[in-house]
Design a protein around this motif. Structure first.
Motif, PDB file in Angstrom:
ATOM      1  N   GLU A  87       0.617  -1.080  -0.191  1.00 62.45           N
ATOM      2  CA  GLU A  87       0.224   0.225   0.129  1.00 62.45           C
ATOM      3  C   GLU A  87       0.796   1.512  -0.232  1.00 62.45           C
ATOM      4  O   GLU A  87       0.007   1.868  -0.357  1.00 62.45           O
ATOM      5  CB  GLU A  87      -0.879   0.090   1.021  1.00 62.45           C
ATOM      6  CG  GLU A  87      -1.891  -0.527   1.310  1.00 62.45           C
ATOM      7  CD  GLU A  87      -0.970  -2.040   1.259  1.00 62.45           C
ATOM      8  OE1 GLU A  87       0.011  -2.797   2.638  1.00 62.45           O
ATOM      9  OE2 GLU A  87      -2.658  -3.353   1.525  1.00 62.45           O
ATOM     10  N   ARG A  88       1.881   1.523   0.858  1.00 60.83           N
ATOM     11  CA  ARG A  88       2.744   2.278   1.073  1.00 60.83           C
ATOM     12  C   ARG A  88       3.749   2.535  -0.591  1.00 60.83           C
ATOM     13  O   ARG A  88       3.914   4.011  -0.920  1.00 60.83           O
ATOM     14  CB  ARG A  88       3.396   2.534   2.063  1.00 60.83           C
ATOM     15  CG  ARG A  88       3.079   2.458   3.371  1.00 60.83           C
ATOM     16  CD  ARG A  88       3.759   2.403   4.996  1.00 60.83           C
ATOM     17  NE  ARG A  88       2.936   2.713   5.608  1.00 60.83           N
ATOM     18  CZ  ARG A  88       3.597   1.315   6.885  1.00 60.83           C
ATOM     19  NH1 ARG A  88       4.790   0.963   7.183  1.00 60.83           N
ATOM     20  NH2 ARG A  88       3.116   1.575   7.957  1.00 60.83           N
ATOM     21  N   GLN A  89       4.079   1.091  -1.099  1.00 57.77           N
ATOM     22  CA  GLN A  89       4.984   1.415  -2.139  1.00 57.77           C
ATOM     23  C   GLN A  89       3.634   2.269  -3.333  1.00 57.77           C
ATOM     24  O   GLN A  89       4.158   3.011  -4.697  1.00 57.77           O
ATOM     25  CB  GLN A  89       5.105  -0.110  -2.684  1.00 57.77           C
ATOM     26  CG  GLN A  89       6.216   0.151  -4.091  1.00 57.77           C
ATOM     27  CD  GLN A  89       7.738   1.040  -3.664  1.00 57.77           C
ATOM     28  OE1 GLN A  89       8.347   0.474  -2.149  1.00 57.77           O
ATOM     29  NE2 GLN A  89       7.722   1.898  -4.443  1.00 57.77           N
ATOM     30  N   MET A  90       2.652   2.425  -2.851  1.00 60.00           N
ATOM     31  CA  MET A  90       2.110   2.447  -4.602  1.00 60.00           C
ATOM     32  C   MET A  90       1.227   3.842  -3.558  1.00 60.00           C
ATOM     33  O   MET A  90       1.408   4.022  -5.033  1.00 60.00           O
ATOM     34  CB  MET A  90       0.497   1.567  -4.303  1.00 60.00           C
ATOM     35  CG  MET A  90      -0.674   1.931  -4.846  1.00 60.00           C
ATOM     36  SD  MET A  90      -2.204   0.946  -4.955  1.00 60.00           S
ATOM     37  CE  MET A  90      -1.754  -0.319  -5.078  1.00 60.00           C
ATOM     38  N   LEU A  91       1.495   4.245  -3.004  1.00 59.37           N
ATOM     39  CA  LEU A  91       1.044   5.908  -2.210  1.00 59.37           C
ATOM     40  C   LEU A  91       2.555   6.281  -2.971  1.00 59.37           C
ATOM     41  O   LEU A  91       1.700   7.927  -3.345  1.00 59.37           O
ATOM     42  CB  LEU A  91       0.708   5.738  -0.795  1.00 59.37           C
ATOM     43  CG  LEU A  91       0.522   6.998  -0.705  1.00 59.37           C
ATOM     44  CD1 LEU A  91      -0.641   7.696  -0.657  1.00 59.37           C
ATOM     45  CD2 LEU A  91       0.540   7.339   0.829  1.00 59.37           C
ATOM     46  N   GLN A  92       3.344   5.775  -2.954  1.00 55.97           N
ATOM     47  CA  GLN A  92       4.925   6.514  -2.834  1.00 55.97           C
ATOM     48  C   GLN A  92       4.843   6.803  -4.581  1.00 55.97           C
ATOM     49  O   GLN A  92       5.622   8.042  -5.218  1.00 55.97           O
ATOM     50  CB  GLN A  92       6.024   5.764  -2.508  1.00 55.97           C
ATOM     51  CG  GLN A  92       6.999   6.093  -2.722  1.00 55.97           C
ATOM     52  CD  GLN A  92       8.348   6.062  -1.635  1.00 55.97           C
ATOM     53  OE1 GLN A  92       8.949   4.806  -2.996  1.00 55.97           O
ATOM     54  NE2 GLN A  92       9.405   5.868  -1.262  1.00 55.97           N
ATOM     55  N   ASP A  93       4.656   5.518  -5.583  1.00 57.75           N
ATOM     56  CA  ASP A  93       4.509   5.470  -6.957  1.00 57.75           C
ATOM     57  C   ASP A  93       3.880   6.433  -6.951  1.00 57.75           C
ATOM     58  O   ASP A  93       3.748   7.237  -7.995  1.00 57.75           O
ATOM     59  CB  ASP A  93       3.680   4.323  -7.178  1.00 57.75           C
ATOM     60  CG  ASP A  93       5.488   3.582  -7.462  1.00 57.75           C
ATOM     61  OD1 ASP A  93       6.585   3.717  -6.931  1.00 57.75           O
ATOM     62  OD2 ASP A  93       5.352   1.958  -6.940  1.00 57.75           O
ATOM     63  N   THR A  94       2.478   6.554  -6.449  1.00 60.91           N
ATOM     64  CA  THR A  94       1.316   7.763  -7.385  1.00 60.91           C
ATOM     65  C   THR A  94       1.564   8.927  -6.730  1.00 60.91           C
ATOM     66  O   THR A  94       1.629   9.336  -7.899  1.00 60.91           O
ATOM     67  CB  THR A  94      -0.287   7.129  -6.794  1.00 60.91           C
ATOM     68  OG1 THR A  94      -0.460   5.649  -6.966  1.00 60.91           O
ATOM     69  CG2 THR A  94      -1.474   7.746  -7.907  1.00 60.91           C
ATOM     70  N   LEU A  95       2.274   8.983  -6.139  1.00 61.83           N
ATOM     71  CA  LEU A  95       2.266  10.621  -5.740  1.00 61.83           C
ATOM     72  C   LEU A  95       3.685  10.647  -6.670  1.00 61.83           C
ATOM     73  O   LEU A  95       4.030  12.369  -7.042  1.00 61.83           O
ATOM     74  CB  LEU A  95       2.500  10.527  -3.908  1.00 61.83           C
ATOM     75  CG  LEU A  95       2.739  12.218  -3.570  1.00 61.83           C
ATOM     76  CD1 LEU A  95       2.087  12.974  -4.476  1.00 61.83           C
ATOM     77  CD2 LEU A  95       3.332  12.573  -2.085  1.00 61.83           C
ATOM     78  N   ARG A  96       4.847   9.858  -6.967  1.00 63.70           N
ATOM     79  CA  ARG A  96       5.996  10.554  -7.173  1.00 63.70           C
ATOM     80  C   ARG A  96       5.454  11.002  -8.747  1.00 63.70           C
ATOM     81  O   ARG A  96       5.994  11.898  -9.577  1.00 63.70           O
ATOM     82  CB  ARG A  96       6.870   9.706  -7.677  1.00 63.70           C
ATOM     83  CG  ARG A  96       7.914  10.027  -7.721  1.00 63.70           C
ATOM     84  CD  ARG A  96       9.589   9.207  -7.469  1.00 63.70           C
ATOM     85  NE  ARG A  96       9.596   8.908  -6.541  1.00 63.70           N
ATOM     86  CZ  ARG A  96      10.969   7.790  -5.600  1.00 63.70           C
ATOM     87  NH1 ARG A  96      11.420   7.377  -6.926  1.00 63.70           N
ATOM     88  NH2 ARG A  96      11.211   7.705  -4.046  1.00 63.70           N
ATOM     89  N   ARG A  97       5.074   9.993  -9.436  1.00 61.95           N
ATOM     90  CA  ARG A  97       4.647  10.180 -11.083  1.00 61.95           C
ATOM     91  C   ARG A  97       3.541  11.206 -11.090  1.00 61.95           C
ATOM     92  O   ARG A  97       4.150  12.499 -12.206  1.00 61.95           O
ATOM     93  CB  ARG A  97       3.749   8.693 -11.340  1.00 61.95           C
ATOM     94  CG  ARG A  97       3.427   8.962 -12.517  1.00 61.95           C
ATOM     95  CD  ARG A  97       2.485   8.146 -13.168  1.00 61.95           C
ATOM     96  NE  ARG A  97       2.928   6.327 -13.383  1.00 61.95           N
ATOM     97  CZ  ARG A  97       2.208   5.849 -12.121  1.00 61.95           C
ATOM     98  NH1 ARG A  97       0.958   6.067 -11.412  1.00 61.95           N
ATOM     99  NH2 ARG A  97       2.714   4.962 -11.390  1.00 61.95           N
ATOM    100  N   TYR A  98       2.713  12.006 -10.001  1.00 63.03           N
ATOM    101  CA  TYR A  98       1.752  12.889 -10.328  1.00 63.03           C
ATOM    102  C   TYR A  98       3.054  14.219 -10.234  1.00 63.03           C
ATOM    103  O   TYR A  98       2.676  15.339 -10.815  1.00 63.03           O
ATOM    104  CB  TYR A  98       0.336  12.686  -8.947  1.00 63.03           C
ATOM    105  CG  TYR A  98      -0.103  14.164  -8.914  1.00 63.03           C
ATOM    106  CD1 TYR A  98      -0.392  14.925  -9.847  1.00 63.03           C
ATOM    107  CD2 TYR A  98       0.255  14.920  -8.333  1.00 63.03           C
ATOM    108  CE1 TYR A  98      -1.677  15.403  -9.864  1.00 63.03           C
ATOM    109  CE2 TYR A  98      -0.053  16.679  -7.774  1.00 63.03           C
ATOM    110  CZ  TYR A  98      -1.314  16.775  -8.464  1.00 63.03           C
ATOM    111  OH  TYR A  98      -1.412  18.112  -8.727  1.00 63.03           O
ATOM    112  N   LEU A  99       3.281  14.431  -9.666  1.00 56.68           N
ATOM    113  CA  LEU A  99       4.651  15.307  -8.940  1.00 56.68           C
ATOM    114  C   LEU A  99       5.577  15.723 -10.123  1.00 56.68           C
ATOM    115  O   LEU A  99       5.774  16.444 -10.686  1.00 56.68           O
ATOM    116  CB  LEU A  99       5.427  15.118  -7.626  1.00 56.68           C
ATOM    117  CG  LEU A  99       4.200  15.060  -6.143  1.00 56.68           C
ATOM    118  CD1 LEU A  99       5.036  14.863  -5.015  1.00 56.68           C
ATOM    119  CD2 LEU A  99       3.553  16.289  -6.063  1.00 56.68           C
ATOM    120  N   ARG A 100       6.004  14.483 -10.666  1.00 56.43           N
ATOM    121  CA  ARG A 100       7.170  14.438 -11.695  1.00 56.43           C
ATOM    122  C   ARG A 100       6.215  15.619 -12.736  1.00 56.43           C
ATOM    123  O   ARG A 100       7.149  16.431 -13.526  1.00 56.43           O
ATOM    124  CB  ARG A 100       7.516  12.879 -12.341  1.00 56.43           C
ATOM    125  CG  ARG A 100       8.988  13.454 -13.160  1.00 56.43           C
ATOM    126  CD  ARG A 100       9.520  12.145 -13.587  1.00 56.43           C
ATOM    127  NE  ARG A 100       9.736  11.328 -12.469  1.00 56.43           N
ATOM    128  CZ  ARG A 100       9.069  10.315 -12.218  1.00 56.43           C
ATOM    129  NH1 ARG A 100       8.101   9.206 -12.704  1.00 56.43           N
ATOM    130  NH2 ARG A 100       9.720   9.422 -10.832  1.00 56.43           N
TER     131      ARG A 100
END
Length: 356
Positions: free
Chosen positions: A8-21
């Motif tokens: 769950e945390r990995q998914m949150l990290q990936d989603t947020l990083r992709r959005y901000l990038r």
């Protein structure tokens, strides 16, 4: 011990990083910095929709995370991208205080991005002393001054500390309340803050104590440490890229031994910083929590100063231009040390806690 993120945390990290990038470019940030509010309502709404704000609260509080590692994951990504939106102050710090006060509906509004909040606790001359509160409560009215209130101008409500007899209590003050004056200004690291004056201003008691504030502040230290770690990752990445791009005498300057050694020192210190964030995130509910909080805040502050200075020196003049990413990141790293106690304050606090 397994330090890998849960799915769950990995998914949150990936989603947020992709959005901000994709969304949070240097030009976008510079536009936000020039705005009157100091943050983007569109970005704020997107963060709520992505579940970023909900990750800062437990299931009982209406969220789906709330643990130290959930907070660390979110703020490391925010720091990596240099996000100036007041997630720490308006959502985490203020939201967790409202949750402790049992304000369920307001917490739901925070998670959904409907309302903005500000915490007004520090006062002129108080520095990092949490007991330095001279604002007075006379029944349900407050009189006094508050300094460096983050997001004060845009807040729908302010959570204000005041002395009620011999105790420090917390009150909710609505935006536009009689006697409330906010003088706002931009911050060096991005965002806005304000000096707040209250003159017999109506307020609603929240039933919180100083301990509730200290509990919320401990989470805020986890957040600011993780945010600084993310910013340092960006600073070291930009420096490494620059050293391997800039050429001198027909080869990249990063191949010169002196600069290579300095870069290696930065990367070693970064590993210590990551360990400090992992440690405090895992011990935020421990009995000796404050010891871990001060140890990590002191270490992150010292390493942050090293990374910011080395990154700027190895870049040269380009590092100080507003159009270059490092300029903002270095400011964020430097100013983060002054939030919730600097390196000297937490060194003294750590020594005092260790000897008790």
């Amino acid at each position: 011990m397994d330090f890998n993120l849960t799915d769950e945390r990995q998914m949150l990290q990936d989603t947020l990083r992709r959005y901000l990038r994709e969304k949070y470019t240097t030009n976008v940030r510079n536009g936000i910095l020039d705005s009157e509010t100091g943050f983007s309502p569109e970005i704020w709404s997107d963060l709520a929709e992505l579940g970023v704000l909900g990750a800062l609260f437990t299931e009982d509080q209406g969220g789906f995370g709330g643990a130290g590692f959930d907070i660390a994951v979110v703020f490391e990504e925010l720091g990596r991208a240099g996000v100036v939106e007041p997630v720490l102050d308006s959502a985490l710090l203020a939201g967790r205080l409202l949750a402790a006060a049992g304000k369920t509906e307001m917490v739901e509004d925070v998670i959904s991005g409907v309302i903005h909040l500000a915490v007004a606790h520090g006062e002129p001359g108080g520095r990092y002393d949490v007991d330095h509160v001279h604002t007075q409560a006379n029944g349900d009215a407050l009189t006094g001054r508050k300094a460096l209130v983050m997001n004060a101008e845009a807040a729908d409500h302010l959570i204000v500390s005041a002395r009620d007899g011999d105790t420090i209590a917390f009150y909710l003050v609505a935006r536009g309340a009689p006697g409330l004056i906010i003088q706002g200004y931009p911050l060096l690291a991005g965002g806005r803050a304000g000096e707040v004056t209250l003159d017999n201003t109506p307020a609603s008691p929240l039933g919180l104590t100083l301990k509730d504030y200290e509990d919320a502040t401990a989470l805020a230290v986890v957040a600011i440490n993780a945010e600084t770690l993310g910013a340092m990752e960006t600073a070291t990445g930009l420096t490494k890229e620059y050293l391997m791009t800039r050429q001198q005498f027909g080869r990249p300057i990063g191949t010169f031994q002196a600069l290579a050694h300095r870069m290696s020192d930065m990367l070693i210190e970064m590993e210590q910083a990551r360990s400090a964030v992992i440690n405090v995130a895992g011990n935020v509910d421990a009995a000796n929590r404050d010891l871990h909080v001060s140890a990590s805040k002191n270490l992150i502050g010292r390493i942050g100063r090293l990374v910011a200075e080395e990154a700027i020196q190895m870049h040269g003049g380009i590092a100080m231009t507003q159009e270059y990413e490092l300029a903002h990141i270095a400011k964020r790293i430097t100013m983060a040390d002054h939030r919730f106690g600097d390196t000297d304050y937490h060194l003294e606090r750590y020594i005092a806690l260790s000897t008790n």
